[in-house]
Write an enzyme that holds these catalytic residues in place. Structure first.
Site, PDB file in Angstrom:
ATOM      1  N   CYS A 235       0.750  -1.407  -0.046  1.00  0.00           N
ATOM      2  CA  CYS A 235       0.482  -0.156   0.106  1.00  0.00           C
ATOM      3  C   CYS A 235       1.097   1.537   0.024  1.00  0.00           C
ATOM      4  CB  CYS A 235      -0.602  -0.230   1.405  1.00  0.00           C
ATOM      5  SG  CYS A 235      -1.545   1.675   1.505  1.00  0.00           S
TER       6      CYS A 235
ATOM      7  N   SER B  68       6.895  -3.674   6.644  1.00  0.00           N
ATOM      8  CA  SER B  68       5.715  -3.446   7.066  1.00  0.00           C
ATOM      9  C   SER B  68       6.153  -2.862   8.460  1.00  0.00           C
ATOM     10  CB  SER B  68       4.850  -5.291   7.091  1.00  0.00           C
ATOM     11  OG  SER B  68       4.934  -5.304   6.108  1.00  0.00           O
TER      12      SER B  68
ATOM     13  N   ASP C  16      12.017 -15.392   4.648  1.00  0.00           N
ATOM     14  CA  ASP C  16      13.581 -15.322   4.400  1.00  0.00           C
ATOM     15  C   ASP C  16      14.741 -14.719   5.662  1.00  0.00           C
ATOM     16  OD1 ASP C  16      12.631 -14.460   1.949  1.00  0.00           O
ATOM     17  OD2 ASP C  16      13.368 -11.873   1.884  1.00  0.00           O
TER      18      ASP C  16
ATOM     19  N   GLU D 155      18.792 -15.014  -4.316  1.00  0.00           N
ATOM     20  CA  GLU D 155      19.233 -13.394  -5.274  1.00  0.00           C
ATOM     21  C   GLU D 155      19.644 -12.946  -5.307  1.00  0.00           C
ATOM     22  OE1 GLU D 155      14.826 -12.981  -3.185  1.00  0.00           O
ATOM     23  OE2 GLU D 155      14.287 -12.303  -5.167  1.00  0.00           O
TER      24      GLU D 155
ATOM     25  N   ARG E 205      18.534 -52.373  18.040  1.00  0.00           N
ATOM     26  CA  ARG E 205      18.071 -51.780  19.346  1.00  0.00           C
ATOM     27  C   ARG E 205      18.510 -52.496  20.847  1.00  0.00           C
ATOM     28  NH1 ARG E 205      11.232 -49.823  19.386  1.00  0.00           N
ATOM     29  NH2 ARG E 205      10.949 -49.379  17.515  1.00  0.00           N
TER      30      ARG E 205
ATOM     31  N   ASN F 196      11.505 -37.799  20.282  1.00  0.00           N
ATOM     32  CA  ASN F 196      12.087 -37.008  21.345  1.00  0.00           C
ATOM     33  C   ASN F 196      12.038 -36.931  22.254  1.00  0.00           C
ATOM     34  OD1 ASN F 196      12.855 -34.042  20.922  1.00  0.00           O
ATOM     35  ND2 ASN F 196      11.177 -33.033  21.723  1.00  0.00           N
TER      36      ASN F 196
ATOM     37  N   ARG G 288     -18.175 -36.815  11.734  1.00  0.00           N
ATOM     38  CA  ARG G 288     -17.122 -37.801  11.867  1.00  0.00           C
ATOM     39  C   ARG G 288     -16.065 -37.401  13.128  1.00  0.00           C
ATOM     40  NH1 ARG G 288     -15.566 -41.278   7.763  1.00  0.00           N
ATOM     41  NH2 ARG G 288     -17.544 -42.532   8.160  1.00  0.00           N
TER      42      ARG G 288
ATOM     43  N   HIS H 272       4.154 -47.024  11.027  1.00  0.00           N
ATOM     44  CA  HIS H 272       5.385 -46.584  10.966  1.00  0.00           C
ATOM     45  C   HIS H 272       6.195 -45.534  10.065  1.00  0.00           C
ATOM     46  CE1 HIS H 272       5.713 -50.380  13.540  1.00  0.00           C
ATOM     47  NE2 HIS H 272       7.016 -49.637  13.922  1.00  0.00           N
TER      48      HIS H 272
ATOM     49  N   GLN I 113       5.329 -43.046  10.827  1.00  0.00           N
ATOM     50  CA  GLN I 113       6.204 -41.037  11.666  1.00  0.00           C
ATOM     51  C   GLN I 113       7.236 -41.669  11.567  1.00  0.00           C
ATOM     52  OE1 GLN I 113       3.517 -40.985  15.270  1.00  0.00           O
ATOM     53  NE2 GLN I 113       2.719 -42.924  14.055  1.00  0.00           N
TER      54      GLN I 113
END
Ligand code: ADP
Length: 741
Positions: free
Chosen positions: A77, A109, A154, A253, A462, A523, A557, A652, A654
């Site tokens: 603007c 802004s 950015d 850029e 494991r 985590n 649902r 799995h 995930q």
């Protein structure tokens, strides 16, 4: 006097995650008893007024979390750059009784917001002079409260580690570069990829680091040699000779040379074609980087920043300066907006003035460190070792369940170790393979292409060694003369490393420096707020839930989505926050029958009022008895004709998938720090063992002996879990309105 009315708007370039921030601002404000308005089309709407400033309800921001861009629109603007435009804007706000603005935008802004705030007193006085508002109005609006959130892909803003949209843009970049890399490798081709970033090389640098690119050009740190074209071409040529099939140059850029001349993608392509004698392809990624669904991180970042912005505006006093709510050290922080705007401009000015040292110094230390790491990673061959230096033999293995990012860490550790002149030994199939002496010396190209590969190339197991395993492992250490050990792994890896540590008195071979690098989607590792793999898993959950939600358009649902995590609710809570789940079940909080009864009542009330979708996320071990099947059956029975219920056990998927950009970057950083630790310890008489991680923005080592003290062994999670503090935000935002989440 407490603030009553606030407005939120998005401005400047759009960025993924802005919707999450808008949703969060609106709902938090309503929850706090404020009236909240959205200003459509940024400053354009502020100047135009009329129906571009609209009051928002709980439901007006329903269903927007997963969308890219910004649903309330953004615009540039020109009028707002003029005093006259800002005068009209001030009038529009006063007429509607809006006392505070929450602005989500880039540095332009936020600069505009700052100017607006500074001029506010004069603007109000002038409106009185012109007869637009009364003196009473003027007295009622002595100041405009401003809180800014940085929405910009950015990542070019001072004071915040990440801006809203950066992580999603990095997702787009890594997807594109990974895709280009496979075709480039097939044809042994060279590509130049141009990414966004006028004054900031963050996307280019992190994109290159995450994808294992071969060269990068950024604005803040132009090549330090005149003949950079020669050096670059030579580097790519040597890489090819060493066995690298693809050659990729990533260019920001705003990249330029030391004299400040812009370097375009065609300049790079031409320079390479002349020197390599082959055709070079150029890909300009452009607006793709702004597009698409926001990543899990950006959704949660937008949500948390929006929440804190409302808290900040409520707590602000009229005389207070504008605040920036940012993200630092994995925490939400408040900062002085003006100072951050000024420092942001200082980087651009330094680049413009060709003061590159200053430009780099104004960036965070992690930016500089990542740049140094990248310089090593892109080498075609390691530095020639110093003949007087000691060459340590460093063993490396993956342990525990596979986590995306393990390969990135293995590759980075190998290259960084070799570059420092050490011998890197790959131990296959975890501690099980170590007991079987599955050891191989690695070279610079052993892990070509591993930066972006999911799973575990070294293989993982494991098994926690015990009994005769321990003898066999000790033997492997002796036979291979292993001086130090890097364990890239999850819970079982940590337990195994701890076991070796405690068995030192019985097995002198174990008396070598050992370090654990946290790699687990759950985590759930001590001393680490974010283990590698968790971000990728979170993104897999978010993608799956987005699809599940879309599938339910025609029905009423409720889904109960079961996610992994063992006894750690991280994936469930953060997944819930990122998808707008109305309820998250996790072991840390437990699940009781009376909880479930309340949930059923809430569901029934919501569906009766017209909602179409219910979404509950359940951690896999939330409760042994109240399983996903049990909960579905209960809800179904109670829901009767009102709604039906479906389970979705994500399983799995995930654990799989290519690592997310964040996991790749984190894996590379951690690998570097682990190697530094091991090398330093190798030179000492009394060696330490440790586990490493990021805590409150800092990388810390914890002595291995602290493992037991810091964890809840029965439930395999740390005693302290920072993310539990996010439960309040999650439950506030998820309160279902009539239209659902
Ligand atoms: P971004 O916020 O993404 O950096 P711009 O720089 O284009 O995007 O700024 C967006 C809008 O913010 C501009 O169109 C203008 O309305 C306003 N703005 C930017 N800079 C100023 C300024 N110096 N003074 C007043 N308004 C400004």
């Amino acid at each position: 006097m407490a603030i009553k009315r606030v407005a939120v708007f998005t401005s400047g370039g759009d960025a993924q995650g802005m919707n999450a921030a808008v949703r969060s601002v609106v709902r938090t404000a309503l929850d706090r008893g404020l009236e909240v308005f959205a200003i459509y089309e940024g400053y354009r709407g502020l100047v135009d007024g009329s129906d571009r400033i609209r009051e928002m309800s709980w439901d007006s921001v329903g269903g927007i979390l997963q969308g890219g861009g910004t649903v309330i629109g953004t615009a540039r603007c020109e009028e707002f750059r003029t005093r006259e435009g800002r005068l009209v804007a001030a009038n529009n706000l006063i007429k509607r009784g809006i006392e505070g603005l929450i602005i989500i935008g880039g540095d332009g802004s936020l600069t505009g917001a700052n100017i607006f705030r500074q001029e506010w007193g004069e603007l109000v006085a002038e409106l009185v002079d012109r007869g637009e508002i009364s003196a009473d109005d003027a007295a009622a609006y002595p100041n405009l409260l401003i809180v800014g959130l940085v929405g910009s892909i950015d990542n070019d803003f001072f004071g915040t580690d990440m801006t809203i949209g950066t992580d999603s843009a990095l997702h787009r970049i890594t997807e594109a570069v990974d895709a280009i890399a496979s075709t480039a490798a097939s044809h042994q081709r060279t590509f130049v990829v141009k990414v966004m970033g006028r004054n900031c090389g963050y996307l280019a640098m992190m994109g290159a680091l995450a994808c294992g690119a071969d060269w990068v050009l950024i604005p803040e740190n132009p090549p330090d040699v005149e003949n950079w074209q020669e050096v670059m071409a030579e580097r790519l040529k040597t890489g090819r000779e060493a066995g690298r099939r693809d050659s990729i140059v990533v260019l920001a850029e705003g990249a330029r040379d030391r004299d400040g001349n812009y370097i375009g993608s065609s300049d790079v392509a031409r320079a390479l074609e002349e020197r390599l004698g082959e055709e070079v392809r150029v890909t300009v990624l452009g607006h793709v980087q702004r597009g698409g669904r926001p990543s899990a991180f950006d959704r949660n970042l937008g949500t948390l920043l929006g929440y804190e912005a409302v808290n900040a505006i409520i707590e602000a006093k009229p005389e207070d300066e504008p605040v920036q709510v940012g993200f630092k050290g994995n925490r939400i922080v408040r900062l002085p907006l003006m100072e951050c705007v000024e420092k942001t401009h200082a980087v651009a000015n330094a680049v413009e003035a060709k003061d590159y040292e200053k430009a780099m110094s104004l960036r965070s230390s992690s930016f500089t460190e990542a740049f140094q790491t990248l310089r090593i990673m892109v080498r075609a061959i390691p530095h020639t070792p110093d003949p007087d230096q000691k060459h340590f033999r460093i063993g490396m293995l993956n342990a525990g369940a596979p986590a995306p990012g393990m390969n990135t860490a293995s590759r980075a550790a190998t290259r960084l170790g070799l570059d420092k002149g050490h011998i890197m030994l790959g131990i296959y199939n975890g501690f099980e393979g170590m007991a079987e002496n599955e050891v191989e010396e690695l070279n610079w190209m052993s892990m070509g292409g591993w930066a972006s590969m999911g799973g575990s190339g070294l293989g993982t197991s494991r098994r926690i060694p015990k009994g005769k395993d321990l003898y066999a492992i000790a033997r492997t250490i002796e036979v291979n003369q292993i001086d130090a050990l890097l364990v890239i792994g999850g819970w079982n890896g940590y337990e195994a490393a701890y076991k070796l540590y405690t068995e030192r008195p019985n097995f002198p071979a174990f008396d070598i420096p050992t370090i654990c690098l946290p790699a687990s989607i759950n985590n759930n590792l001590p001393g680490s707020e974010l283990s590698i793999g968790a971000d990728t898993a979170l993104n897999s959950i978010v993608s799956a839930v987005d699809k599940i939600k879309q599938s339910a358009v025609a029905t009423r649902r409720c889904f109960v989505v079961e996610v992994m995590g063992h006894w750690c609710g991280y994936l469930a809570l953060l997944g819930g926050l990122a998808t707008g789940a109305e309820r998250v079940y996790m072991h840390e909080e437990g699940v009781t029958l009376s909880d479930l009864q309340v949930d059923v009542e809430n569901l029934s009330r919501g569906f009766r009022a017209g909602k179409r979708l219910g979404l509950m996320i359940r951690n896999e071990y939330a409760n042994e008895i109240y399983t996903t099947g049990f909960m579905c059956a209960l809800f179904e029975e109670e829901g009767r004709d009102l709604f039906d219920v479906r389970p979705a056990i994500l399983g799995h998927q995930q654990q799989g998938g290519d690592p997310s950009p964040f996991d790749r970057i984190q894996a590379t950083r951690l690998a570097r720090l682990c190697l530094e630790f091991l090398i330093e310890e190798c030179g000492k008489r009394s060696v330490r063992s440790a586990f490493i991680g990021l805590e409150e923005g800092k990388y810390k080592h914890h002595d291995m002996r602290d493992f037991q003290r810091m964890v809840d062994l029965a439930y395999q999670r740390p005693k302290e879990q920072w993310w539990l503090a996010l439960r309040d935000v999650a439950s506030l935002l998820a309160k279902p309105g009539p239209g659902g989440s």
